[in-house]
Design an enzyme around this catalytic site. Structure first.
Site, PDB file in Angstrom:
ATOM      1  N   ALA A  14       0.812  -1.233   0.000  1.00 38.99           N
ATOM      2  CA  ALA A  14       0.000   0.000   0.000  1.00 38.99           C
ATOM      3  C   ALA A  14       0.837   1.271   0.000  1.00 38.99           C
ATOM      4  CB  ALA A  14      -0.941  -0.008   1.207  1.00 38.99           C
ATOM      5  N   ARG A  38       6.299  -3.013   3.008  1.00 34.91           N
ATOM      6  CA  ARG A  38       7.646  -3.115   3.581  1.00 34.91           C
ATOM      7  C   ARG A  38       8.118  -1.768   4.091  1.00 34.91           C
ATOM      8  NH1 ARG A  38      11.043  -5.973  -1.002  1.00 34.91           N
ATOM      9  NH2 ARG A  38       9.721  -4.589  -2.216  1.00 34.91           N
ATOM     10  N   ASN A  91      -2.150  -6.939  -3.622  1.00 35.87           N
ATOM     11  CA  ASN A  91      -1.500  -6.084  -4.620  1.00 35.87           C
ATOM     12  C   ASN A  91       0.020  -6.233  -4.652  1.00 35.87           C
ATOM     13  OD1 ASN A  91      -1.027  -3.521  -6.255  1.00 35.87           O
ATOM     14  ND2 ASN A  91      -0.157  -2.931  -4.263  1.00 35.87           N
ATOM     15  N   TYR A 157       8.340 -13.407 -14.752  1.00 32.16           N
ATOM     16  CA  TYR A 157       7.292 -12.460 -14.345  1.00 32.16           C
ATOM     17  C   TYR A 157       5.935 -12.936 -14.882  1.00 32.16           C
ATOM     18  CZ  TYR A 157       4.434  -8.331 -13.822  1.00 32.16           C
ATOM     19  OH  TYR A 157       3.401  -7.487 -13.479  1.00 32.16           O
ATOM     20  N   PRO A 187      -4.205  -5.451 -15.230  1.00 28.97           N
ATOM     21  CA  PRO A 187      -3.870  -4.281 -16.056  1.00 28.97           C
ATOM     22  C   PRO A 187      -2.717  -4.545 -17.017  1.00 28.97           C
ATOM     23  CG  PRO A 187      -3.492  -3.872 -13.681  1.00 28.97           C
ATOM     24  CD  PRO A 187      -3.630  -5.334 -13.882  1.00 28.97           C
TER      25      PRO A 187
END
Ligand code: 8X3
Length: 256
Positions: A14, A38, A91, A157, A187
């Protein structure tokens, strides 16, 4: 449209980018926020701003989603008014390097796999049982167009983002009938620090990724997430792919 007012929303990663934009978007809807990252100082600063501006409760924690013990500890020690997580925004994630599999860097592989796959699973494992027990809740995963189409230099990835889709599809099957919703928001190119992180801080290389077209913003993605989170109880967005109008898929971007 369902109201988000008073709903408890946990957002991983976040401190910046899409995670930060989600925090702002959910704060505007007067949700109660748990912001973890983090960089604890960043989420603390964001929490102060959002609680002042929107008069909402915000709890923050230092969290590296790769650290399974830390994930368990953070979730087990949520303050009593935050224990029932209604919406989890999974996320936290990143890309490191652009390299062929033949020349792949083991540390980059580990960082992406540990964060994007195992980290996402660690948080899911800690939160999902409570949702199933309460027969409500919504997990929203941040996937990617890279989870739909592989491209050169991004094998690992892409593999992590294909995994996000596989896990969210699996959980949707496993929880059907409980009322728990599972969504993957996927996205394409979004201009955040994503490419700076991918290129280890090389701003020039990062800027090139978004040259010649208008990429998505983190706010565009957060808006889509709010849309998914506010569908009525009987409706679930399983998967939402969002790209710049100039992007057709992982490989085709129209640049002026
Ligand atoms: C980020 C989109 O195109 O860099 O997930 O893979 S892309």
């Amino acid at each position: 449209m369902e109201s988000l007012q008073g709903k408890t929303v946990l957002i991983t990663g976040a401190s910046a980018g899409i995670g930060e934009s989600c925090a702002i978007a959910f704060a505007k809807e007067r949700a109660k926020l748990i912001l973890v990252a983090r960089r604890k100082n960043k989420v603390d600063e964001l929490a102060r701003k959002l609680s002042d501006k929107f008069n909402i409760d915000v709890h923050t924690s230092l969290l590296d989603v790769r650290d399974r013990a830390q994930v368990k500890n953070v979730v087990a020690n949520l303050p009593s008014e935050f224990t029932e997580v209604d919406i989890l925004i999974n996320n936290a994630g990143l890309a490191r390097g652009v390299e062929t599999v033949a020349e792949g860097n083991y540390d980059n592989w580990d960082e992406m796999i540990d964060t994007n796959i195992k980290g996402m699973l660690n948080v899911t494992r800690a939160i999902l049982p409570g949702m199933i027990e309460r027969n409500r809740g919504h997990i929203i995963y941040l996937g990617s167009t890279a989870g739909h189409m592989a491209y050169t230099g991004a094998g690992v990835y892409c593999a992590t983002k294909f995994s996000v889709r596989a896990i969210s599809d699996t959980i949707r099957i496993e929880v059907v009938g409980t009322g728990v919703k599972v969504t993957s928001v996927d996205p394409g190119a979004v201009e955040t620090d994503f490419s700076k992180v991918r290129f280890f801080g090389d701003e020039e290389k990062a800027a090139k990724v978004y040259q010649g077209f208008t990429p998505l913003t983190a706010e565009d993605v957060a808006e889509s997430i709010i849309f998914c989170a506010t569908r009525p109880k009987h409706a679930n967005i399983n998967e939402l792919i969002i790209t710049s109008t100039s992007q057709a898929n992982s490989l085709v971007i129209h640049r002026e």
